[in-house]
Design a protein around this motif. Structure first.
Motif, mmCIF file in Angstrom:
data_model
loop_
_atom_site.group_PDB
_atom_site.id
_atom_site.type_symbol
_atom_site.label_atom_id
_atom_site.label_comp_id
_atom_site.label_asym_id
_atom_site.label_seq_id
_atom_site.Cartn_x
_atom_site.Cartn_y
_atom_site.Cartn_z
ATOM 1 N N LEU A 189 -6.058 -15.935 2.566
ATOM 2 C CA LEU A 189 -5.251 -15.353 1.395
ATOM 3 C C LEU A 189 -6.066 -14.280 0.830
ATOM 4 C CD1 LEU A 189 -2.856 -15.770 -0.223
ATOM 5 C CD2 LEU A 189 -4.467 -17.278 -1.839
ATOM 6 N N ASP A 190 -7.401 -14.146 1.160
ATOM 7 C CA ASP A 190 -8.122 -12.875 0.464
ATOM 8 C C ASP A 190 -7.862 -11.635 1.508
ATOM 9 O OD1 ASP A 190 -9.717 -14.543 -1.472
ATOM 10 O OD2 ASP A 190 -11.410 -14.861 -0.026
ATOM 11 N N SER A 191 -7.764 -11.699 2.516
ATOM 12 C CA SER A 191 -7.263 -10.751 3.290
ATOM 13 C C SER A 191 -5.922 -10.178 2.968
ATOM 14 C CB SER A 191 -7.333 -10.894 4.914
ATOM 15 O OG SER A 191 -8.651 -11.344 5.261
ATOM 16 N N ALA A 192 -4.971 -11.292 2.551
ATOM 17 C CA ALA A 192 -3.873 -10.899 2.069
ATOM 18 C C ALA A 192 -3.632 -10.065 0.801
ATOM 19 C CB ALA A 192 -2.734 -11.954 2.115
ATOM 20 N N VAL A 193 -4.599 -10.472 -0.007
ATOM 21 C CA VAL A 193 -4.537 -9.710 -0.988
ATOM 22 C C VAL A 193 -4.956 -8.470 -1.295
ATOM 23 C CG1 VAL A 193 -5.743 -9.844 -3.629
ATOM 24 C CG2 VAL A 193 -4.931 -12.241 -2.756
ATOM 25 N N VAL A 194 -6.071 -8.291 -0.331
ATOM 26 C CA VAL A 194 -6.524 -6.874 -0.003
ATOM 27 C C VAL A 194 -5.648 -5.922 0.538
ATOM 28 C CG1 VAL A 194 -8.316 -5.508 1.464
ATOM 29 C CG2 VAL A 194 -8.962 -7.488 0.032
ATOM 30 N N LEU A 195 -4.752 -6.456 1.451
ATOM 31 C CA LEU A 195 -3.804 -5.842 2.155
ATOM 32 C C LEU A 195 -2.945 -5.372 1.278
ATOM 33 C CD1 LEU A 195 -2.544 -4.657 4.926
ATOM 34 C CD2 LEU A 195 -1.559 -6.688 5.331
ATOM 35 N N LEU A 196 -2.214 -6.230 0.532
ATOM 36 C CA LEU A 196 -0.895 -6.113 -0.270
ATOM 37 C C LEU A 196 -1.235 -5.262 -1.648
ATOM 38 C CD1 LEU A 196 0.575 -9.741 -0.477
ATOM 39 C CD2 LEU A 196 1.612 -7.910 0.612
ATOM 40 N N GLY A 197 -2.569 -5.535 -2.139
ATOM 41 C CA GLY A 197 -2.985 -4.860 -3.376
ATOM 42 C C GLY A 197 -2.502 -5.677 -4.592
ATOM 43 N N ILE A 198 -3.022 -5.566 -5.799
ATOM 44 C CA ILE A 198 -3.013 -6.467 -6.912
ATOM 45 C C ILE A 198 -1.641 -6.147 -7.537
ATOM 46 C CG2 ILE A 198 -3.541 -6.730 -9.327
ATOM 47 C CD1 ILE A 198 -6.554 -6.022 -8.399
ATOM 48 N N ASP A 199 -1.001 -5.041 -7.445
ATOM 49 C CA ASP A 199 0.278 -4.668 -8.102
ATOM 50 C C ASP A 199 1.341 -5.284 -7.156
ATOM 51 O OD1 ASP A 199 -0.777 -3.249 -9.934
ATOM 52 O OD2 ASP A 199 -0.171 -1.224 -9.126
ATOM 53 N N SER A 200 1.270 -5.330 -6.029
ATOM 54 C CA SER A 200 2.384 -5.827 -5.104
ATOM 55 C C SER A 200 2.243 -7.384 -5.039
ATOM 56 C CB SER A 200 2.088 -5.374 -3.438
ATOM 57 O OG SER A 200 2.462 -4.315 -3.533
ATOM 58 N N LEU A 201 1.053 -7.898 -5.269
ATOM 59 C CA LEU A 201 0.832 -9.412 -5.194
ATOM 60 C C LEU A 201 1.290 -9.792 -6.529
ATOM 61 C CD1 LEU A 201 -0.536 -11.781 -4.002
ATOM 62 C CD2 LEU A 201 -2.580 -11.333 -5.550
#
Length: 274
Positions: free
Chosen positions: A84-96
């Motif tokens: 999930l940490d990697s996903a958050v970095v990839l998506l970015g806070i706004d998209s998340l």
């Protein structure tokens, strides 16, 4: 206090109808806590990816959706995203934030008797994405708040169908081209779906800026205090109606209501270029 002409129905009828309607709010699944926490963080300048990641991990269903999106074609990084940490970095806070709020709200209304849920959510997401685009072109407005306002702009209709399905279906069937359904809702109930949506957002403990935008979206220029997000909803609905009716983008922009666009200080012709 609810907008609209409540004098159309006796006060007793209005109170009983709204009381019955709002009682159903508590029959619905609670909005996920992770969504409420993210909503509270919209106005925070200190929220970071690590804190949001910890928050999302508390809801396995939403966490799984985040991972699925991170591994989709749109965001694929050429390798499997397993954490999930990697996903958050990839998506970015706004998209998340956008994904989590959307997942939480749609999961709350899985079945809407009498309403085409697929079309309802398609329209909601279209308006939400246009709201986000408009906010990015306006001064000092939060794109995630705008997206949430757009996604919730018709949420009152969903709740009204759950409680007063037969009457809502009759209203829909009798609407003429371009006719405002809120007029008929106020005639039949003494309140309209904008008021219901605002009360639902309040029950879910969403920020006041969103509650106020939903309550005043019907006539945003007359609201006091003024809500730029209510104006954005109105503009997004106008643009979405044009797209749904296959109107050329140039014509949609040419006939954009200037009274609505002016307070936001946006260049409307740039919207379709992004």
């Amino acid at each position: 206090t609810f907008p609209g002409d409540q004098s159309l129905l006796p006060k007793k009828v209005f109170c009983m109808s709204m009381e019955k309607l709002l009682s159903r709010v508590y029959d619905l699944p609670s909005i996920p806590k992770v969504v409420q926490d993210l909503m509270a963080s919209f106005s925070s300048k200190t929220a970071d990816a690590a804190a949001i990641s910890r928050n999302v991990q508390s809801d396995p269903v939403i966490a799984a959706k985040v991972l699925r999106l991170a591994n989709s074609v749109r965001y694929g990084a050429g390798r499997k995203v397993a954490s999930l940490d990697s996903a958050v970095v990839l998506l970015g806070i706004d998209s998340l934030k956008t994904l989590v709020v959307a997942s939480g709200v749609t999961s709350t209304f899985k079945q809407i008797p009498g309403l085409d849920a697929r079309e309802f959510w398609r329209n909601s997401f279209m308006v939400a994405n246009i709201c986000k685009l408009i906010a990015r072109n306006a001064r000092d407005l939060d794109a995630e708040v705008a997206f949430t306002c757009g996604m919730l702009h018709n949420i009152g209709i969903a709740l009204m169908y759950m409680v007063y399905g037969d009457t809502m279906k009759k209203i829909q069937d009798n609407l003429g081209p371009g006719e405002d359904r809120t007029v008929q809702e106020r005639v039949n109930f003494g309140f309209d779906n904008n008021a219901v949506g605002a009360e639902l957002a309040k029950a879910w403990k969403f920020p006041e800026v969103i509650v106020h935008a939903l309550a005043t979206q019907g006539d945003p220029l007359a609201s006091d205090p003024f809500s730029p997000y209510a104006v954005i909803i109105k503009l997004a609905e106008y643009i979405n109606d044009g797209i749904d009716n296959n109107v050329e983008h140039e014509k949609i922009m040419a006939y954009m209501p200037e009274s609505l666009a002016a307070p936001l200080h946006i260049n409307t012709f740039n919207l379709f270029e992004q």
